[in-house]
Design a protein around this motif. Sequence first.
Motif, PDB file in Angstrom:
ATOM      1  N   ASP A   7       0.848  -1.208   0.000  1.00  0.00           N
ATOM      2  CA  ASP A   7       0.000   0.000   0.000  1.00  0.00           C
ATOM      3  C   ASP A   7       0.882   1.258   0.000  1.00  0.00           C
ATOM      4  O   ASP A   7       0.633   2.217  -0.733  1.00  0.00           O
ATOM      5  CB  ASP A   7      -0.893   0.066   1.254  1.00  0.00           C
ATOM      6  CG  ASP A   7      -1.925  -1.058   1.333  1.00  0.00           C
ATOM      7  OD1 ASP A   7      -2.329  -1.564   0.272  1.00  0.00           O
ATOM      8  OD2 ASP A   7      -2.319  -1.415   2.469  1.00  0.00           O
ATOM      9  N   THR A  42       2.728   1.682  -3.357  1.00  0.00           N
ATOM     10  CA  THR A  42       1.775   2.067  -4.415  1.00  0.00           C
ATOM     11  C   THR A  42       1.492   3.565  -4.323  1.00  0.00           C
ATOM     12  O   THR A  42       1.490   4.288  -5.332  1.00  0.00           O
ATOM     13  CB  THR A  42       0.464   1.255  -4.282  1.00  0.00           C
ATOM     14  OG1 THR A  42       0.794  -0.121  -4.405  1.00  0.00           O
ATOM     15  CG2 THR A  42      -0.550   1.630  -5.348  1.00  0.00           C
ATOM     16  N   ASN A  43       1.275   4.043  -3.103  1.00  0.00           N
ATOM     17  CA  ASN A  43       1.019   5.488  -2.928  1.00  0.00           C
ATOM     18  C   ASN A  43       2.235   6.317  -3.325  1.00  0.00           C
ATOM     19  O   ASN A  43       2.103   7.343  -3.997  1.00  0.00           O
ATOM     20  CB  ASN A  43       0.597   5.786  -1.487  1.00  0.00           C
ATOM     21  CG  ASN A  43       0.264   7.256  -1.321  1.00  0.00           C
ATOM     22  OD1 ASN A  43      -0.536   7.802  -2.081  1.00  0.00           O
ATOM     23  ND2 ASN A  43       0.907   7.913  -0.365  1.00  0.00           N
ATOM     24  N   ARG A  50       4.517   5.577  -5.495  1.00  0.00           N
ATOM     25  CA  ARG A  50       4.640   5.594  -6.961  1.00  0.00           C
ATOM     26  C   ARG A  50       3.681   6.613  -7.566  1.00  0.00           C
ATOM     27  O   ARG A  50       4.029   7.316  -8.517  1.00  0.00           O
ATOM     28  CB  ARG A  50       4.379   4.193  -7.550  1.00  0.00           C
ATOM     29  CG  ARG A  50       5.468   3.202  -7.225  1.00  0.00           C
ATOM     30  CD  ARG A  50       5.404   1.978  -8.142  1.00  0.00           C
ATOM     31  NE  ARG A  50       6.257   0.907  -7.640  1.00  0.00           N
ATOM     32  CZ  ARG A  50       7.576   0.870  -7.762  1.00  0.00           C
ATOM     33  NH1 ARG A  50       8.218   1.829  -8.369  1.00  0.00           N
ATOM     34  NH2 ARG A  50       8.268  -0.134  -7.253  1.00  0.00           N
ATOM     35  N   LYS A  51       2.449   6.691  -6.992  1.00  0.00           N
ATOM     36  CA  LYS A  51       1.465   7.669  -7.472  1.00  0.00           C
ATOM     37  C   LYS A  51       1.975   9.086  -7.275  1.00  0.00           C
ATOM     38  O   LYS A  51       1.901   9.932  -8.153  1.00  0.00           O
ATOM     39  CB  LYS A  51       0.150   7.497  -6.681  1.00  0.00           C
ATOM     40  CG  LYS A  51      -0.940   6.819  -7.477  1.00  0.00           C
ATOM     41  CD  LYS A  51      -2.245   6.860  -6.709  1.00  0.00           C
ATOM     42  CE  LYS A  51      -2.738   5.445  -6.504  1.00  0.00           C
ATOM     43  NZ  LYS A  51      -3.734   5.293  -5.457  1.00  0.00           N
ATOM     44  N   VAL A  52       2.511   9.342  -6.077  1.00  0.00           N
ATOM     45  CA  VAL A  52       3.034  10.675  -5.756  1.00  0.00           C
ATOM     46  C   VAL A  52       4.177  11.028  -6.714  1.00  0.00           C
ATOM     47  O   VAL A  52       4.249  12.145  -7.240  1.00  0.00           O
ATOM     48  CB  VAL A  52       3.519  10.736  -4.280  1.00  0.00           C
ATOM     49  CG1 VAL A  52       4.261  12.020  -3.987  1.00  0.00           C
ATOM     50  CG2 VAL A  52       2.340  10.560  -3.334  1.00  0.00           C
ATOM     51  N   GLN A  77       4.677   9.905  -9.692  1.00  0.00           N
ATOM     52  CA  GLN A  77       4.133  10.158 -11.032  1.00  0.00           C
ATOM     53  C   GLN A  77       3.616  11.595 -11.104  1.00  0.00           C
ATOM     54  O   GLN A  77       3.894  12.321 -12.052  1.00  0.00           O
ATOM     55  CB  GLN A  77       2.982   9.202 -11.294  1.00  0.00           C
ATOM     56  CG  GLN A  77       2.950   8.691 -12.705  1.00  0.00           C
ATOM     57  CD  GLN A  77       1.909   7.596 -12.864  1.00  0.00           C
ATOM     58  OE1 GLN A  77       1.215   7.236 -11.923  1.00  0.00           O
ATOM     59  NE2 GLN A  77       1.802   7.082 -14.065  1.00  0.00           N
ATOM     60  N   GLU A  78       2.890  12.000 -10.042  1.00  0.00           N
ATOM     61  CA  GLU A  78       2.362  13.374  -9.964  1.00  0.00           C
ATOM     62  C   GLU A  78       3.513  14.393 -10.018  1.00  0.00           C
ATOM     63  O   GLU A  78       3.410  15.435 -10.654  1.00  0.00           O
ATOM     64  CB  GLU A  78       1.581  13.516  -8.646  1.00  0.00           C
ATOM     65  CG  GLU A  78       1.097  14.907  -8.316  1.00  0.00           C
ATOM     66  CD  GLU A  78       0.917  15.083  -6.799  1.00  0.00           C
ATOM     67  OE1 GLU A  78       1.354  16.114  -6.267  1.00  0.00           O
ATOM     68  OE2 GLU A  78       0.354  14.171  -6.159  1.00  0.00           O
ATOM     69  N   GLU A 137       5.119   9.656   2.479  1.00  0.00           N
ATOM     70  CA  GLU A 137       4.745  10.609   1.417  1.00  0.00           C
ATOM     71  C   GLU A 137       5.334  11.992   1.686  1.00  0.00           C
ATOM     72  O   GLU A 137       5.868  12.637   0.786  1.00  0.00           O
ATOM     73  CB  GLU A 137       3.215  10.700   1.293  1.00  0.00           C
ATOM     74  CG  GLU A 137       2.808  11.741   0.272  1.00  0.00           C
ATOM     75  CD  GLU A 137       1.310  11.798  -0.014  1.00  0.00           C
ATOM     76  OE1 GLU A 137       0.590  10.824   0.283  1.00  0.00           O
ATOM     77  OE2 GLU A 137       0.869  12.845  -0.533  1.00  0.00           O
ATOM     78  N   ARG A 139       7.996  13.954  -0.752  1.00  0.00           N
ATOM     79  CA  ARG A 139       7.765  15.306  -1.301  1.00  0.00           C
ATOM     80  C   ARG A 139       8.902  16.254  -0.888  1.00  0.00           C
ATOM     81  O   ARG A 139       9.379  17.060  -1.682  1.00  0.00           O
ATOM     82  CB  ARG A 139       6.406  15.852  -0.828  1.00  0.00           C
ATOM     83  CG  ARG A 139       5.229  15.140  -1.487  1.00  0.00           C
ATOM     84  CD  ARG A 139       3.889  15.738  -1.061  1.00  0.00           C
ATOM     85  NE  ARG A 139       2.773  14.998  -1.605  1.00  0.00           N
ATOM     86  CZ  ARG A 139       2.285  15.136  -2.853  1.00  0.00           C
ATOM     87  NH1 ARG A 139       2.832  16.008  -3.678  1.00  0.00           N
ATOM     88  NH2 ARG A 139       1.269  14.410  -3.263  1.00  0.00           N
TER      89      ARG A 139
END
Length: 146
Positions: A30, A33-34, A36-38, A40-41, A133, A137
């Motif tokens: 989990d 996955t998050n 990787r999404k961040v 990508q953003e 996360e 960032r």
Amino acid sequence: MASVLVLNGPNLNLLGLREPGVYGSETLEDVVTNLRKVMQELGGELEHIQSNHEGVLIDAIHRAKGVHDGILINPGAFTHYSYAIRDAFASVALPTIEVHISNVHAREEFRHQSVIAPVVVGQVVGLGTDGYEWALRALVRKIEKK
Ligand code: DQA
């Protein structure tokens, strides 16, 4: 484009099952996955490695030089005593952020010290799995400001 290596140390493969009262119910999958999404953003790239072995983590830190722009690590219990991991970070000198899911300062005495902390940019501690996360960032911001 920022490229980040995410490292998770011993027992973090058991996230979600392991002491959920301390580490929460999210699994490592989990979390990644998050991330990787961040990433990508943010328009960057991410590689993830989890290992229960100190040498595997050290080899991954060495290989990151020239390949990745920064490292995000939760060293698990190695945080508190692995001078070898600390020396690996000092050797590659890549911007690194250390993450701890739990508030290590509110736990047992042996968790209060990080031998890694003096050679990293900073720490994110005690914010649960969300901390990964925030650390990612912050690391990408740091890399892009360079
Ligand atoms: C941890 C804290 C360490 O003390 C512990 O050994 C871990 C996880 C954390 O994320 O809170 O394995 O790094």
